[in-house]
Design a protein around this motif. Structure first.
Motif, PDB file in Angstrom:
ATOM      1  N   PRO A  71       0.814  -1.227   0.000  1.00 49.20           N
ATOM      2  CA  PRO A  71       0.000   0.000   0.000  1.00 49.20           C
ATOM      3  C   PRO A  71       0.846   1.274   0.000  1.00 49.20           C
ATOM      4  O   PRO A  71       0.507   2.250  -0.681  1.00 49.20           O
ATOM      5  CB  PRO A  71      -0.819  -0.100   1.279  1.00 49.20           C
ATOM      6  CG  PRO A  71      -0.790  -1.529   1.653  1.00 49.20           C
ATOM      7  CD  PRO A  71       0.496  -2.068   1.143  1.00 49.20           C
ATOM      8  N   ALA A  72       1.948   1.271   0.763  1.00 48.38           N
ATOM      9  CA  ALA A  72       2.801   2.465   0.812  1.00 48.38           C
ATOM     10  C   ALA A  72       3.426   2.736  -0.552  1.00 48.38           C
ATOM     11  O   ALA A  72       3.442   3.878  -1.021  1.00 48.38           O
ATOM     12  CB  ALA A  72       3.875   2.302   1.878  1.00 48.38           C
ATOM     13  N   ALA A  73       3.930   1.702  -1.205  1.00 46.51           N
ATOM     14  CA  ALA A  73       4.527   1.864  -2.534  1.00 46.51           C
ATOM     15  C   ALA A  73       3.476   2.309  -3.548  1.00 46.51           C
ATOM     16  O   ALA A  73       3.743   3.157  -4.405  1.00 46.51           O
ATOM     17  CB  ALA A  73       5.183   0.564  -2.978  1.00 46.51           C
ATOM     18  N   ALA A  74       2.279   1.754  -3.459  1.00 49.90           N
ATOM     19  CA  ALA A  74       1.198   2.158  -4.367  1.00 49.90           C
ATOM     20  C   ALA A  74       0.832   3.625  -4.140  1.00 49.90           C
ATOM     21  O   ALA A  74       0.595   4.370  -5.097  1.00 49.90           O
ATOM     22  CB  ALA A  74      -0.024   1.270  -4.167  1.00 49.90           C
ATOM     23  N   GLY A  75       0.794   4.042  -2.871  1.00 50.95           N
ATOM     24  CA  GLY A  75       0.497   5.438  -2.565  1.00 50.95           C
ATOM     25  C   GLY A  75       1.539   6.387  -3.122  1.00 50.95           C
ATOM     26  O   GLY A  75       1.210   7.453  -3.645  1.00 50.95           O
ATOM     27  N   LEU A  76       2.803   5.996  -3.034  1.00 47.83           N
ATOM     28  CA  LEU A  76       3.873   6.826  -3.604  1.00 47.83           C
ATOM     29  C   LEU A  76       3.762   6.904  -5.118  1.00 47.83           C
ATOM     30  O   LEU A  76       4.055   7.929  -5.729  1.00 47.83           O
ATOM     31  CB  LEU A  76       5.243   6.270  -3.209  1.00 47.83           C
ATOM     32  CG  LEU A  76       5.656   6.471  -1.763  1.00 47.83           C
ATOM     33  CD1 LEU A  76       6.942   5.714  -1.464  1.00 47.83           C
ATOM     34  CD2 LEU A  76       5.812   7.954  -1.442  1.00 47.83           C
ATOM     35  N   ARG A  77       3.348   5.798  -5.717  1.00 47.71           N
ATOM     36  CA  ARG A  77       3.226   5.745  -7.179  1.00 47.71           C
ATOM     37  C   ARG A  77       2.040   6.588  -7.662  1.00 47.71           C
ATOM     38  O   ARG A  77       2.124   7.277  -8.676  1.00 47.71           O
ATOM     39  CB  ARG A  77       3.025   4.292  -7.593  1.00 47.71           C
ATOM     40  CG  ARG A  77       3.062   4.069  -9.040  1.00 47.71           C
ATOM     41  CD  ARG A  77       4.479   3.778  -9.420  1.00 47.71           C
ATOM     42  NE  ARG A  77       4.480   2.914 -10.571  1.00 47.71           N
ATOM     43  CZ  ARG A  77       5.320   3.068 -11.553  1.00 47.71           C
ATOM     44  NH1 ARG A  77       6.221   4.010 -11.492  1.00 47.71           N
ATOM     45  NH2 ARG A  77       5.290   2.270 -12.574  1.00 47.71           N
ATOM     46  N   ALA A  82       4.586  11.946   0.529  1.00 46.19           N
ATOM     47  CA  ALA A  82       4.333  10.930   1.551  1.00 46.19           C
ATOM     48  C   ALA A  82       2.921  10.927   2.098  1.00 46.19           C
ATOM     49  O   ALA A  82       2.566  10.036   2.846  1.00 46.19           O
ATOM     50  CB  ALA A  82       5.322  11.116   2.691  1.00 46.19           C
ATOM     51  N   GLY A  83       2.077  11.886   1.754  1.00 44.28           N
ATOM     52  CA  GLY A  83       0.755  11.987   2.361  1.00 44.28           C
ATOM     53  C   GLY A  83      -0.130  10.760   2.175  1.00 44.28           C
ATOM     54  O   GLY A  83      -0.508  10.101   3.143  1.00 44.28           O
ATOM     55  N   LEU A  84      -0.471  10.447   0.951  1.00 50.14           N
ATOM     56  CA  LEU A  84      -1.320   9.295   0.665  1.00 50.14           C
ATOM     57  C   LEU A  84      -0.623   8.007   1.058  1.00 50.14           C
ATOM     58  O   LEU A  84      -1.236   7.114   1.661  1.00 50.14           O
ATOM     59  CB  LEU A  84      -1.711   9.256  -0.816  1.00 50.14           C
ATOM     60  CG  LEU A  84      -2.559   8.058  -1.256  1.00 50.14           C
ATOM     61  CD1 LEU A  84      -3.897   8.048  -0.535  1.00 50.14           C
ATOM     62  CD2 LEU A  84      -2.748   8.070  -2.760  1.00 50.14           C
TER      63      LEU A  84
END
Length: 126
Positions: A71-77, A82-84
């Motif tokens: 999920p963190a990598a998907a949010g960055l993509r 860093a918010g999402l």
């Protein structure tokens, strides 16, 4: 604007549901035929599973870390910054600690260490 909010809420729910998958419990049940909540410390984390099978505990540890990293990598993509990504990582860790899939169990989930480490690996790879 409403579409973006709905999309973000959907992503947060998805990250929570991914994090909530009780990987150690499922591996213990499917591979060893045990109820991990009734074994060892009763905690549904990888360390408790590792007491019965170190190799299977290692697999659970990697899967738990992946539940935070994805999920963190998907949010960055999806949204650089860093918010999402942090919000999705948080949702995954909360899901791991308080799983909706094991709501009747006295222990709700693992401690969240591996899931948090996976999320941090995506958010702060250095």
């Amino acid at each position: 604007m409403e579409i973006a909010i709905i999309l973000m809420l959907g992503l947060l729910v998805g990250a929570y549901l991914l994090g909530a998958v009780p990987t150690s419990y499922l591996l213990g049940r499917w591979v060893l035929g045990i109820d991990l909540s009734q074994e060892g410390s009763g905690n549904l984390g990888a360390s408790n599973l590792a007491r019965r099978s170190p190799a299977l505990g290692g697999v659970a540890l990697l899967l738990d870390a992946a539940k935070g990293w994805l999920p963190a990598a998907a949010g960055l993509r999806l949204a650089p910054g860093a918010g999402l990504a942090a919000g999705l990582a948080f949702a995954a860790v909360v899901g791991h600690c308080w799983s909706i899939y094991r709501w009747r169990a006295p222990q709700k989930g693992g401690k969240g260490v591996a899931t948090l480490c996976g999320a941090l690996l995506a958010l702060v790879p250095w």
